[in-house]
Design a protein around this motif. Sequence first.
Motif, PDB file in Angstrom:
ATOM      1  N   ASN A   1       1.059  -1.232  -0.076  1.00  0.00           N
ATOM      2  CA  ASN A   1       0.064  -0.085  -0.101  1.00  0.00           C
ATOM      3  C   ASN A   1       0.923   1.063  -0.180  1.00  0.00           C
ATOM      4  OD1 ASN A   1      -1.598   2.201   1.279  1.00  0.00           O
ATOM      5  ND2 ASN A   1      -3.124   0.796   0.560  1.00  0.00           N
ATOM      6  N   PHE A   2       0.832   2.249  -0.977  1.00  0.00           N
ATOM      7  CA  PHE A   2       1.414   3.347  -1.194  1.00  0.00           C
ATOM      8  C   PHE A   2       1.459   4.107   0.206  1.00  0.00           C
ATOM      9  CE2 PHE A   2       2.371   7.540  -2.611  1.00  0.00           C
ATOM     10  CZ  PHE A   2       3.389   7.517  -3.064  1.00  0.00           C
ATOM     11  N   GLU A   3      -0.048   4.528   0.598  1.00  0.00           N
ATOM     12  CA  GLU A   3      -0.241   5.545   1.520  1.00  0.00           C
ATOM     13  C   GLU A   3       0.480   5.019   2.831  1.00  0.00           C
ATOM     14  OE1 GLU A   3      -3.804   8.065   3.540  1.00  0.00           O
ATOM     15  OE2 GLU A   3      -4.284   6.404   1.831  1.00  0.00           O
ATOM     16  N   LYS A   4       0.376   3.715   3.262  1.00  0.00           N
ATOM     17  CA  LYS A   4       0.736   3.289   4.621  1.00  0.00           C
ATOM     18  C   LYS A   4       2.274   3.075   4.378  1.00  0.00           C
ATOM     19  CE  LYS A   4      -3.548   0.844   5.538  1.00  0.00           C
ATOM     20  NZ  LYS A   4      -4.189  -0.372   5.788  1.00  0.00           N
ATOM     21  N   THR A   5       2.965   2.620   3.257  1.00  0.00           N
ATOM     22  CA  THR A   5       4.371   2.201   3.599  1.00  0.00           C
ATOM     23  C   THR A   5       5.412   3.201   2.713  1.00  0.00           C
ATOM     24  OG1 THR A   5       3.498   0.066   3.429  1.00  0.00           O
ATOM     25  CG2 THR A   5       6.027   0.142   3.063  1.00  0.00           C
ATOM     26  N   ILE A   6       4.929   3.535   1.667  1.00  0.00           N
ATOM     27  CA  ILE A   6       5.955   4.418   0.716  1.00  0.00           C
ATOM     28  C   ILE A   6       6.088   5.876   0.922  1.00  0.00           C
ATOM     29  CG2 ILE A   6       6.703   4.738  -1.647  1.00  0.00           C
ATOM     30  CD1 ILE A   6       6.974   1.746  -0.828  1.00  0.00           C
ATOM     31  N   ALA A   7       4.515   6.308   1.358  1.00  0.00           N
ATOM     32  CA  ALA A   7       4.297   7.818   1.519  1.00  0.00           C
ATOM     33  C   ALA A   7       5.051   8.196   2.698  1.00  0.00           C
ATOM     34  CB  ALA A   7       2.854   7.986   1.741  1.00  0.00           C
ATOM     35  N   VAL A   8       5.468   7.500   3.645  1.00  0.00           N
ATOM     36  CA  VAL A   8       6.397   7.842   4.664  1.00  0.00           C
ATOM     37  C   VAL A   8       7.841   8.629   4.292  1.00  0.00           C
ATOM     38  CG1 VAL A   8       7.583   7.106   6.753  1.00  0.00           C
ATOM     39  CG2 VAL A   8       5.367   6.235   6.108  1.00  0.00           C
ATOM     40  N   LEU A   9       8.380   8.026   3.046  1.00  0.00           N
ATOM     41  CA  LEU A   9       9.657   8.708   2.701  1.00  0.00           C
ATOM     42  C   LEU A   9       9.359  10.024   2.156  1.00  0.00           C
ATOM     43  CD1 LEU A   9      10.565   5.806   0.280  1.00  0.00           C
ATOM     44  CD2 LEU A   9      11.418   6.123   2.696  1.00  0.00           C
ATOM     45  N   ALA A  10       7.972  10.399   2.071  1.00  0.00           N
ATOM     46  CA  ALA A  10       7.643  11.888   1.535  1.00  0.00           C
ATOM     47  C   ALA A  10       7.634  12.909   2.761  1.00  0.00           C
ATOM     48  CB  ALA A  10       6.679  11.962   0.583  1.00  0.00           C
ATOM     49  N   VAL A  11       7.820  12.325   3.881  1.00  0.00           N
ATOM     50  CA  VAL A  11       7.411  13.016   5.265  1.00  0.00           C
ATOM     51  C   VAL A  11       8.994  13.805   5.642  1.00  0.00           C
ATOM     52  CG1 VAL A  11       6.850  13.060   7.635  1.00  0.00           C
ATOM     53  CG2 VAL A  11       5.531  11.942   5.819  1.00  0.00           C
ATOM     54  N   ASN A  12       8.867  15.010   5.745  1.00  0.00           N
ATOM     55  CA  ASN A  12      10.029  15.885   6.096  1.00  0.00           C
ATOM     56  C   ASN A  12      10.353  15.836   7.639  1.00  0.00           C
ATOM     57  OD1 ASN A  12       8.230  17.615   7.321  1.00  0.00           O
ATOM     58  ND2 ASN A  12       8.417  19.060   5.640  1.00  0.00           N
TER      59      ASN A  12
END
Length: 385
Positions: A52-63
């Motif tokens: 799941n992109f929102e749960k797993t990958i999107a964390v990389l875009a958090v500053n």
Amino acid sequence: MLEFREALDYLKGQNPLSVHFGLADTRKSCMQSAVKVFKKLLLKESQSSVVNFEKTIAVLAVNKKGQLDRKKAKFLIRLLRPDRSGEITLIRFLQACDNVYKDIRLLTATITNSTQLDDAVETILNTVFFAILTTVTFAILGIKSGFFISLFPSIILPMSFLFKSAVSLWLEGALFVLVREPFDIGDRIAISNPKNDTSTDGSTTWFVESFSLNDTTVRNAATNEVASYSNGYLAGSRVINAARSPLATVAVRLKFGINVSFDKIKIFHNVVENFVKERPQEWLELLGFRATAVESDLGYVGYIIVLRHVDSWQNVGRILQSKADLQSFCLEVSKQMDMRFVSPPMPVHVSLDTGAGAELNVAKEYLSRSETPPVETVGLLSKLF
């Protein structure tokens, strides 16, 4: 400069995608490491075969402030291309890793080729510089260089007439590469006459392997053949760069029977539009759906579907695959809705007026005179009757 060289050496090493990613010195090892990373990402997904992109990958875009960086999020979406539900399959993840690996290899090859090109330009400039320096040195030392200068016209003039066109073509090709910069290493290019129009279905492309001031080496994308072009010839041609042609526009042509109602056409249009919207990782939008030809005598109406793909023509393989899937889908829908055009049988005209007809008339004349025809004519009669 030292940091740049260290970064370049790191990209050429065994772990260009970081040590945590794993071994990636070859394409095969890169894919094996990508599978291992995907399995580690699945550990956060209970009993699931997709990430799941929102749960797993999107964390990389958090500053660091805990806020979502929209630029990084958009970059990750373009890289991994999740579906409408935000899920990433193994195949999609491997394709993303493969694209990054190919970009790294293209970057290193481009830097190597640019270094060779810079060395060639440096050699030319050094030659001109030392020629001027020698002349100035002679003048400072009081050495009479008039004799040497007088030799130049007697040597240069005959050589200029001999190599005038060759030198002109070489200079044109060198300016073409240095000033216009029409392509880079790894780009798909198509060469054509600028006076002729190109095909609306795309052009036959070649990969750029290397280029210098003299020539450009390319490889055919379909047959893997290697060829070379003179840069002077390319300067006067149309160079279509697929890598610089983003968001490819694709056309699919269809034929429907003349008796198909307009209501069915509208339903077909809606079905195709929904098919495109359900595949955002392939298609951006449906640009047009319109009739292009009405052939009442032949019994069909021609339609064209114009779509915009997410990839550039550089990734022509994915574009052709998406186009083939759409064509197959349109065929199945037209069958179910009884819209498929079936070409009527063409009439067959049998005539003996040409070819064997003349020899047959000669045989008839022999028979009318009660004479024996030649052997060739008898064989012809046996085949016809």
